[in-house]
Motif scaffolding. Sequence first.
Motif, PDB file in Angstrom:
ATOM      1  N   ASN A 194      -3.629   0.779  -0.746  1.00  0.00           N
ATOM      2  CA  ASN A 194      -2.263   0.868  -1.258  1.00  0.00           C
ATOM      3  C   ASN A 194      -1.743   2.297  -1.312  1.00  0.00           C
ATOM      4  OD1 ASN A 194      -2.050  -1.906  -1.616  1.00  0.00           O
ATOM      5  ND2 ASN A 194      -2.878  -1.832  -3.711  1.00  0.00           N
ATOM      6  N   ALA A 195      -2.637   3.272  -1.194  1.00  0.00           N
ATOM      7  CA  ALA A 195      -2.220   4.667  -1.218  1.00  0.00           C
ATOM      8  C   ALA A 195      -1.528   5.069   0.074  1.00  0.00           C
ATOM      9  CB  ALA A 195      -3.423   5.568  -1.466  1.00  0.00           C
ATOM     10  N   VAL A 196      -1.702   4.291   1.124  1.00  0.00           N
ATOM     11  CA  VAL A 196      -1.070   4.589   2.405  1.00  0.00           C
ATOM     12  C   VAL A 196       0.383   4.117   2.360  1.00  0.00           C
ATOM     13  CG1 VAL A 196      -1.126   4.170   4.895  1.00  0.00           C
ATOM     14  CG2 VAL A 196      -3.263   4.370   3.597  1.00  0.00           C
ATOM     15  N   SER A 197       1.290   4.971   2.801  1.00  0.00           N
ATOM     16  CA  SER A 197       2.707   4.623   2.789  1.00  0.00           C
ATOM     17  C   SER A 197       2.983   3.544   3.828  1.00  0.00           C
ATOM     18  CB  SER A 197       3.560   5.859   3.099  1.00  0.00           C
ATOM     19  OG  SER A 197       3.327   6.887   2.162  1.00  0.00           O
ATOM     20  N   THR A 198       3.930   2.679   3.526  1.00  0.00           N
ATOM     21  CA  THR A 198       4.336   1.659   4.481  1.00  0.00           C
ATOM     22  C   THR A 198       5.232   2.281   5.552  1.00  0.00           C
ATOM     23  OG1 THR A 198       6.332   1.062   3.266  1.00  0.00           O
ATOM     24  CG2 THR A 198       4.277  -0.053   2.643  1.00  0.00           C
TER      25      THR A 198
END
Length: 814
Positions: free
Chosen positions: A516-520
């Motif tokens: 979830n730390a990775v940006s969409t």
Amino acid sequence: MVGADVEPAIQGQIAATSRAEKVKAIFSQFDKNDDGRLSKEEMSALVVAVNPSVRFSDEQIAAILDEVFRTYGTYIDGGGLSLDGLRRTYDDGAGDVDRDFDALGLSLASLQENTGSLKESDKKEILPLPIISEPAPVAPPTATQQPTELSPAVKQLLDELEEKLKEGDSKEVDASNMQRGLAEMRHRADTLPSRSPAESFDAHMEMGAMLGVYQRWEEALRSYRRAVALRPEDARAHFRIGNAHYQLHNYEEARDSYERALQVARQPVDSKLLPQIHVNLGVALENNGFLMGACEHYREAAILNPQHHRSLKHLGSALFALGELRAAEEALQHSVNLRPDFVDAQVDLGNALYGLGNLPGAMECFEKAVDLDGTHLQALYNLGNVKREQNDFETALTLYERVLSSADNSGPTEWTWKVNLNRTVCLLALGRGDDTMKSLEEVYAQTGKRVEIYELKKLLKKQQKGKGPTKNNKGLLAKMKSMGTSSTFGQPPQARAAGMLARTTAPTARFARNSNAVSTPDQVKWALEIRAVQMVTKLGKCLPMWLRREASDSNLPDERRQPAGAGAPPSLTQPDGKIVRKASVERIFRRLLGSCTNPQTFQVAMKHINQRMLAVLDTDENGTVDLGNVLAVVAILCEGPMEDRQRAAYDILLWRARKENDGNLPRQHAINYFNHLYQVYKPKQEIADRPPVKQEADGGDGISHQEFAAMFEDEQIGFHFLSTLEKLEKHDRVRHHGITCAANGYTIVGPRYFCTNGNFSLCAASYAEKMLPSDPSSKSQEQYIFREVTLESNGTKFKKLACYSPASDVKLND
């Protein structure tokens, strides 16, 4: 006979006929051989006759006539200026037909020569009207309260001054003796025998005019200041001080003097002077970076004198610089209609039409400009751009080479590299590979070895060796065209790449994240857009506290200020109370950006601020915006922790809602704010609008700062892109050991997105658009899982890394 103090703005047929007859009478007075043309000798006699108090040298007369004959070349036939040409000079403001007519002692009752004496007071002042985008012609300002007759003492003083100035020009007098002599003459002007303040005022004004003719503007300024001391309410004296300051490049002082002239000017005495004050004030404001403020004064000048084609041209050019293309087209079209041979107006009209997508109309304007002046560099360059867009590369190449051969070698690099880059595009399209590489090397040197040109060189070399991603030059050609014409040059490489990818067809796929730390991709797309706005507007250099300081009622017009001790705040159904004109907002941004921008850079920043923010927030399209909304929207672009930016936005919204003492912001105000953020920073590729949120009649419950900050992460009504923006701010300069994007071939700069199950990397722009490599084997996955690499020490190590040398001379983007 029409007196010199009658208002000139009479629109009736009688006045128009009277003006035409006066020009005809003046023309007949000096057309000695009745050939229907005024030769240079006859024009010389006219100039001397209407300037009786100025003793011109032969060189000065020759310079004035050369300027007239060059500017009005279309009216020169058989070696002289036609009647229409003389009429055009008066229409352009190069003279006052009423004053010249009276000065020559002519009468409408008879067109025969009148032998009456000329009035010294009706001289035509030789003070140039400053122009920004074109050479300044001799355009004398109209005087107010002209003296009825110069006294013998003043005439003697002017004769002595002229003799001394001629000696100074011939270098017979050294500088120190000249200054002492001029100081003594100013003292004599103060102590004339009559001891009359009016006579001393006339003496100082005439001395200043003569000093200006000899280009001694410092000394002219001293004389005009003495005149102002004697008559502080004379608009003409302040106007001349402004002109002198402008000639000395003291633009702020010139602006102050013109503003003072406007304050003391009065109708009908100064009716002829007022349009010129407005135009000159607008020019001075432009030189200080204030385009919006300049537009207001150009409009006023056009209202006061609808036939003033230069004020309309200035207005159109300033609007074009602000990105208001429709309004610019309208103003420039009016200017061209008034004077079809106005080359600069034709060029700017072509630029406006080109920006509006009217390619045939733009080409017609550029071709007219080239026909009128075959050496006009901007006309040649822009015509070349249009021909290139039409794939007429041979013609475009010829035009670019004409520009380069005509341009001064000492000209700005910004001009030269763009011409050379567009020339390179034509060479590449024509298949002249060796010439293309040589031209690209020149561009690389002219731009200070910018990294974008370096990467273009690498791609060109790969394609020449057959190692490029494609066998033709189509992709490289698109990249070069984008750099040569795109207004996004100077933004992050990711933003430029995103603009190119928007025109690239590629399959989209289901992108997933390994945490979830990775940006969409959606968050990255919005963050790239916000970051690009942040950089091109320079607002990333502002501190949040500066915005809070500007959120003050002192920046509002008097009728909008909340009186001290005011009672309950107005209802939410009442009109917003922080409304200001765009020109006022421009002054605020000048204060915010003054320490980090020069006037030219500030104009570019204001263009983008106007297009991205003010145009959206000016919902009524009447040139006004809510200052609270503007400052709150800008807050997220500031420098510093995101918490400080959010707090500044909250405080500004409290001020706007007049809730500073309450401490809680109405919920509906917060929702409106997030809607404004969405509208202002929405990427161009984002078509769908946010679903409307139900309005609360009473504004809703008040929310604290903590609740306001939490609303940013609400995906439905908030603005959840700021955490990704912070990543870009920290890491958009990081280079990943030369790793290239698998989708576009560029070296990755900024966050890298590594596909763990596809073993390829994407730059932020490719990831935002869900672009895939051209290799068919990479498209077999049903789902692509990405990890985000901001620092290469955290990324996957490769055996072979193409690193930049620490001693490399490649420069990063400014």
